[in-house]
Design an enzyme around this catalytic site. Structure first.
Site, PDB file in Angstrom:
ATOM      1  N   ASN A   9      39.584  34.978  36.412  1.00 25.78           N
ATOM      2  CA  ASN A   9      38.759  36.179  36.254  1.00 25.78           C
ATOM      3  C   ASN A   9      39.658  37.322  35.783  1.00 25.78           C
ATOM      4  O   ASN A   9      40.436  37.872  36.562  1.00 25.78           O
ATOM      5  CB  ASN A   9      38.106  36.513  37.611  1.00 25.78           C
ATOM      6  CG  ASN A   9      37.310  37.808  37.567  1.00 25.78           C
ATOM      7  OD1 ASN A   9      37.068  38.374  36.501  1.00 25.78           O
ATOM      8  ND2 ASN A   9      36.911  38.279  38.732  1.00 25.78           N
ATOM      9  N   LYS A  11      38.796  40.254  34.867  1.00 25.30           N
ATOM     10  CA  LYS A  11      38.295  41.592  35.239  1.00 25.30           C
ATOM     11  C   LYS A  11      38.373  42.524  34.022  1.00 25.30           C
ATOM     12  O   LYS A  11      38.137  42.089  32.909  1.00 25.30           O
ATOM     13  CB  LYS A  11      39.063  42.112  36.454  1.00 25.30           C
ATOM     14  CG  LYS A  11      39.077  41.072  37.597  1.00 25.30           C
ATOM     15  CD  LYS A  11      39.588  41.593  38.889  1.00 25.30           C
ATOM     16  CE  LYS A  11      39.487  40.488  39.946  1.00 25.30           C
ATOM     17  NZ  LYS A  11      39.933  40.902  41.263  1.00 25.30           N
ATOM     18  N   HIS A  95      30.448  39.214  42.693  1.00 27.63           N
ATOM     19  CA  HIS A  95      31.853  39.466  43.040  1.00 27.63           C
ATOM     20  C   HIS A  95      31.910  40.700  43.944  1.00 27.63           C
ATOM     21  O   HIS A  95      31.118  41.631  43.781  1.00 27.63           O
ATOM     22  CB  HIS A  95      32.674  39.704  41.768  1.00 27.63           C
ATOM     23  CG  HIS A  95      34.145  39.717  42.026  1.00 27.63           C
ATOM     24  ND1 HIS A  95      34.787  40.826  42.517  1.00 27.63           N
ATOM     25  CD2 HIS A  95      35.087  38.748  41.899  1.00 27.63           C
ATOM     26  CE1 HIS A  95      36.071  40.536  42.676  1.00 27.63           C
ATOM     27  NE2 HIS A  95      36.284  39.283  42.306  1.00 27.63           N
ATOM     28  N   GLU A  97      33.728  43.126  43.919  1.00 24.68           N
ATOM     29  CA  GLU A  97      33.920  44.383  43.178  1.00 24.68           C
ATOM     30  C   GLU A  97      32.618  44.889  42.554  1.00 24.68           C
ATOM     31  O   GLU A  97      32.478  46.083  42.303  1.00 24.68           O
ATOM     32  CB  GLU A  97      35.027  44.199  42.123  1.00 24.68           C
ATOM     33  CG  GLU A  97      36.398  44.148  42.796  1.00 24.68           C
ATOM     34  CD  GLU A  97      37.495  43.493  41.986  1.00 24.68           C
ATOM     35  OE1 GLU A  97      37.308  43.222  40.788  1.00 24.68           O
ATOM     36  OE2 GLU A  97      38.572  43.246  42.574  1.00 24.68           O
ATOM     37  N   GLU A 180      35.620  34.456  48.805  1.00 20.48           N
ATOM     38  CA  GLU A 180      36.652  35.429  48.475  1.00 20.48           C
ATOM     39  C   GLU A 180      36.728  36.520  49.538  1.00 20.48           C
ATOM     40  O   GLU A 180      35.997  37.524  49.461  1.00 20.48           O
ATOM     41  CB  GLU A 180      36.326  36.078  47.124  1.00 20.48           C
ATOM     42  CG  GLU A 180      36.308  35.093  45.977  1.00 20.48           C
ATOM     43  CD  GLU A 180      36.765  35.775  44.693  1.00 20.48           C
ATOM     44  OE1 GLU A 180      37.743  35.305  44.119  1.00 20.48           O
ATOM     45  OE2 GLU A 180      36.159  36.792  44.310  1.00 20.48           O
ATOM     46  N   GLY A 186      43.456  40.911  45.314  1.00 18.09           N
ATOM     47  CA  GLY A 186      44.350  41.865  44.667  1.00 18.09           C
ATOM     48  C   GLY A 186      45.354  42.499  45.614  1.00 18.09           C
ATOM     49  O   GLY A 186      46.001  43.487  45.265  1.00 18.09           O
ATOM     50  N   SER A 226      44.225  36.393  45.956  1.00 25.15           N
ATOM     51  CA  SER A 226      45.686  36.277  45.889  1.00 25.15           C
ATOM     52  C   SER A 226      46.177  34.836  45.746  1.00 25.15           C
ATOM     53  O   SER A 226      47.195  34.461  46.320  1.00 25.15           O
ATOM     54  CB  SER A 226      46.343  36.967  47.095  1.00 25.15           C
ATOM     55  OG  SER A 226      46.055  38.364  47.069  1.00 25.15           O
TER      56      SER A 226
END
Ligand code: PGA
Length: 263
Positions: A9, A11, A95, A97, A180, A186, A226
């Site tokens: 991904n 992003k 996701h 985010e 996730e 991240g 990660s």
């Protein structure tokens, strides 16, 4: 046998040119790899050109989100049918985010409100993808506060149950679900392998209770958060982890190729 799915991904990274360079290099690096399915998830604007360049290789393309309508007056949105037309075969949905559940808080509440994905919109997107033949990768994950309050299983279960609402058994069986943990995205802080496998197993159990054992055994459950070349092999060898959704480490060909080869 569930074939592991390794997805990169990207992003909001990489121009069209950078995306093309990446896949041209990756295709050489992973030529002949057959024991894992590999996809890259470029920004929308690069998806078509990337899909054109990976034709005939073992690399597929996903988009990072979609809208749940077929077409219409929805400024800025992209329909699943358009993603398919551009050459994508998968779409990431829900996701953290896009749900506004970021690991780090560097935005104001008004800015956070922009990322308003909910279980209901996730479910609508899953349905529209399946209706047109785009495969959803549906994400779920708990925040650090939810984990500390011992609410991990409850939060994940609700996200999975609500996200899969109304699917047929056959549709559910073909799903990809990505676990996730928000606090691991991240941050460099990976979830302990046994705990990641436990939560993925719990997700499989949730699918079993909704759609039966056969569907649960065929659904693929990725871990994301990660994932790096040095922890991938251990994570990917777990009984209930069927691949990885990789963010930061998917931006460099060498790192992403090393993760793929660790399957
Ligand atoms: P990360 O991101 O690998 O950079 O932690 C994972 C993701 O957001 O899918």
């Amino acid at each position: 046998m569930r074939k592991p799915l390794i997805a990169g991904n990207w992003k909001m990274n990489k121009t069209i040119g950078e995306s093309v360079d990446f896949v041209e290099n990756l295709r050489t690096e992973i030529a002949g790899v057959e024991n894992a399915e590999v996809i890259v998830c470029p920004p929308y604007l690069a998806a078509h050109e990337v899909a054109r360049r990976v034709g005939g290789t073992n690399i597929g393309v996903a988009v990072q989100d979609v809208f749940w309508k077929e077409q219409g007056a929805y400024t800025s949105q992209v329909a699943p049918k358009m993603a398919l037309d551009a050459g994508a075969t998968y779409a990431i949905i829900g996701h953290s985010e896009t749900r506004g559940r970021f690991g780090k808080e560097d935005m104001t509440p008004a800015q956070f409100a922009y990322f308003a994905e909910s279980d209901e919109t996730v479910n609508a997107k899953v349905h529209e993808c399946l209706a047109v033949g785009l495969k959803p990768i549906m994400c779920c994950g708990e925040t650090i506060d939810e984990r500390k309050a011992d609410r991990t299983d409850e939060v994940i279960k609700a996200q999975v149950e609500n996200g899969l609402k109304g699917l047929t058994t056959e549709q559910a069986a073909g799903m990809v679900i990505a676990y996730e943990p928000v606090w691991a995205i991240g941050t460099g802080e990976v979830c302990d392998t046994p705990e990641a496998n436990r939560v993925c197993g719990m997700i499989r159990g949730t699918v079993a209770s909704l759609f039966g054992d056969a569907a649960a055994q065929s659904v693929r459950i990725q871990y994301g958060g990660s994932v790096k070349p040095d922890n991938a092999a251990e994570l990917l060898s777990q009984s209930d982890i069927d691949g990885a959704l990789v963010g930061g480490a998917s931006l460099k060909v060498a790192d992403f190729a090393a993760i793929i080869k660790s399957v």
